[in-house]
Write a protein that holds these residues in place. Structure first.
Motif, PDB file in Angstrom:
ATOM      1  N   UNK A 293      -5.785   4.259  -9.267  1.00  0.00           N
ATOM      2  CA  UNK A 293      -4.622   5.150  -9.274  1.00  0.00           C
ATOM      3  C   UNK A 293      -3.690   4.835 -10.445  1.00  0.00           C
ATOM      4  N   UNK A 294      -3.549   3.565 -10.773  1.00  0.00           N
ATOM      5  CA  UNK A 294      -2.649   3.172 -11.853  1.00  0.00           C
ATOM      6  C   UNK A 294      -3.243   3.449 -13.235  1.00  0.00           C
TER       7      UNK A 294
ATOM      8  N   UNK B  69      -8.230  11.410 -14.714  1.00  0.00           N
ATOM      9  CA  UNK B  69      -9.085  10.406 -14.086  1.00  0.00           C
ATOM     10  C   UNK B  69     -10.483  10.521 -14.686  1.00  0.00           C
ATOM     11  N   UNK B  70     -11.112   9.380 -14.940  1.00  0.00           N
ATOM     12  CA  UNK B  70     -12.417   9.392 -15.612  1.00  0.00           C
ATOM     13  C   UNK B  70     -13.177   8.108 -15.295  1.00  0.00           C
ATOM     14  N   UNK B  71     -14.463   8.125 -15.527  1.00  0.00           N
ATOM     15  CA  UNK B  71     -15.291   6.946 -15.325  1.00  0.00           C
ATOM     16  C   UNK B  71     -15.069   5.916 -16.416  1.00  0.00           C
ATOM     17  N   UNK B  72     -15.071   4.655 -16.030  1.00  0.00           N
ATOM     18  CA  UNK B  72     -14.870   3.571 -16.996  1.00  0.00           C
ATOM     19  C   UNK B  72     -16.223   3.091 -17.505  1.00  0.00           C
ATOM     20  N   UNK B  73     -16.718   3.749 -18.533  1.00  0.00           N
ATOM     21  CA  UNK B  73     -18.017   3.395 -19.099  1.00  0.00           C
ATOM     22  C   UNK B  73     -17.913   2.195 -20.030  1.00  0.00           C
ATOM     23  N   UNK B  74     -16.776   2.011 -20.688  1.00  0.00           N
ATOM     24  CA  UNK B  74     -16.621   0.922 -21.660  1.00  0.00           C
ATOM     25  C   UNK B  74     -16.544  -0.444 -20.976  1.00  0.00           C
TER      26      UNK B  74
ATOM     27  N   UNK C 287     -15.350   4.500  -6.349  1.00  0.00           N
ATOM     28  CA  UNK C 287     -13.894   4.485  -6.143  1.00  0.00           C
ATOM     29  C   UNK C 287     -13.269   5.810  -6.574  1.00  0.00           C
ATOM     30  N   UNK C 288     -13.799   6.428  -7.618  1.00  0.00           N
ATOM     31  CA  UNK C 288     -13.319   7.759  -7.996  1.00  0.00           C
ATOM     32  C   UNK C 288     -13.685   8.779  -6.920  1.00  0.00           C
ATOM     33  N   UNK C 289     -14.846   8.592  -6.282  1.00  0.00           N
ATOM     34  CA  UNK C 289     -15.239   9.485  -5.191  1.00  0.00           C
ATOM     35  C   UNK C 289     -14.314   9.316  -3.993  1.00  0.00           C
TER      36      UNK C 289
ATOM     37  N   UNK D 196       0.797  -1.229   0.000  1.00  0.00           N
ATOM     38  CA  UNK D 196       0.000   0.000   0.000  1.00  0.00           C
ATOM     39  C   UNK D 196       0.829   1.277   0.000  1.00  0.00           C
ATOM     40  N   UNK D 197       2.098   1.205   0.425  1.00  0.00           N
ATOM     41  CA  UNK D 197       2.896   2.413   0.625  1.00  0.00           C
ATOM     42  C   UNK D 197       3.015   3.265  -0.639  1.00  0.00           C
ATOM     43  N   UNK D 198       3.348   2.691  -1.814  1.00  0.00           N
ATOM     44  CA  UNK D 198       3.441   3.537  -3.019  1.00  0.00           C
ATOM     45  C   UNK D 198       2.130   4.255  -3.344  1.00  0.00           C
ATOM     46  N   UNK D 199       1.013   3.639  -3.009  1.00  0.00           N
ATOM     47  CA  UNK D 199      -0.280   4.249  -3.314  1.00  0.00           C
ATOM     48  C   UNK D 199      -0.598   5.378  -2.328  1.00  0.00           C
ATOM     49  N   UNK D 200      -0.195   5.204  -1.067  1.00  0.00           N
ATOM     50  CA  UNK D 200      -0.317   6.325  -0.128  1.00  0.00           C
ATOM     51  C   UNK D 200       0.539   7.502  -0.603  1.00  0.00           C
TER      52      UNK D 200
END
Length: 311
Positions: free
Chosen positions: A133-134, A114-119, A142-144, A61-65
């Motif tokens: 994040x990646x 960052x955007x919603x994954x509609x596809x 999750x975007x919220x 988790x550290x890189x994501x923090x």
């Protein structure tokens, strides 16, 4: 003497399975410790990354923090730039909500995309904060969470709001509320526009339910995240991962009979007959007058017959 190939493969498979089980057990213990205390002490980002470790057991988790911290630092620097410009001009107050939200949107939407994954909406990765994040895409919730965690680190307080079928965040101030839709490129909305969006998604006429406007606690946000993920896994017939998510849900909802019933059915799909019978019995004990009690009793009867045949 070298182990024959088939025996070596079986031993390797057993070792891998044991490793996965112990990694899951560590995840459950960490999650239980995190959500078992005071509601206000729940670290939403840490909990979200623990959920992701069900699918990514080696997740660090550290890189994501650090990633969240770096995004927040850029928001703070942008606000400092606005303050410098304000000192020289008659620009709006930098503590005005629109300025704060603009700084968030500038970094997360305009610069980071960052955007919603509609596809590929039902891809499980959309529910994992590390993958959001990646890959810079995900579900509304999750975007919220991303918005809330970056904002918190930048000194901006956002609330999660659980509208039906569509999660959003809100900034509240003395003159009212501003709703932000991270799934729709950070679009800003008022209550009437939120209702219009819900009607468009559901294709039904609604009036605002006061419950929809309540700020959700970290615990309730995690429950909604886990329910989304469980539904996705069940829809993909990935019952093993659905079971792992159900276990996490029961850490948050230990007295939820319906969740215990669902876990029993997942155990049944995986031929864990003893565990399935235990959970289904537990459901009937909690809900003896449940509408589906006869169906559940019938499943228990069938499980007993299978166990008798196996013995």
């Amino acid at each position: 003497m070298r182990m024959p190939g088939i025996l070596w493969l079986n031993a390797r498979s057993m070792a891998d399975n044991f490793s996965r089980q112990t990694a899951q057990q560590r995840t459950y213990q960490k999650f239980a410790d995190l959500v078992g205390g005071n509601e206000k002490t729940i670290d939403l980002a840490r909990a979200a990354l623990l959920i992701a470790s069900v699918a990514y057991p080696d997740l660090d988790p550290v890189p994501h923090f650090m990633h969240l911290d770096a995004l927040a630092q850029r928001v703070r620097l942008l606000l400092e730039k606005f303050r410098s410009e304000q000192a020289e001009t008659s620009a709006p107050d930098t503590d005005h909500p629109l300025v704060l939200i603009h700084a968030l949107n500038q970094v997360l939407i305009t610069e980071e995309h960052f955007h919603g994954n509609e596809r590929d909406y039902y891809n499980p990765n959309n529910s994992f904060l590390n993958k959001v994040l990646e890959e810079r895409t995900g579900l509304p919730i999750t975007l919220s969470v991303l918005y809330m965690e970056v904002a918190k680190r930048a000194g901006i307080e956002l609330e999660g709001v659980g509208f039906p079928h569509h999660f959003m965040v809100r900034y509240r101030w003395s003159e009212g509320s501003i709703y932000i839709d991270p799934f729709a490129n950070g679009e800003l909305l008022n209550e009437a526009e939120c209702l219009e969006r819900i009607q468009k998604i559901t294709q039904r006429q609604h009036t605002i339910n006061p419950r929809w406007l309540e700020a959700l606690s970290s615990r309730k946000i995690l429950i909604r995240m886990l329910n989304n993920l469980k539904s996705t896994y069940i829809g993909n017939e990935d019952f093993e991962h659905a079971l792992a998510i159900s276990d996490l849900l029961l850490l948050l909802l230990p007295k939820a009979g319906v969740e215990q019933r669902d876990r029993g059915f997942l155990h049944l799909e995986l031929k864990h007959y003893g565990r399935a019978m235990h959970d289904l019995h537990g459901y009937l004990e909690l809900h003896p007058d449940a509408k589906d009690r006869y169906e559940v009793r019938n499943h228990i009867k069938q499980i007993r017959q299978v166990i008798a045949q196996l013995n």
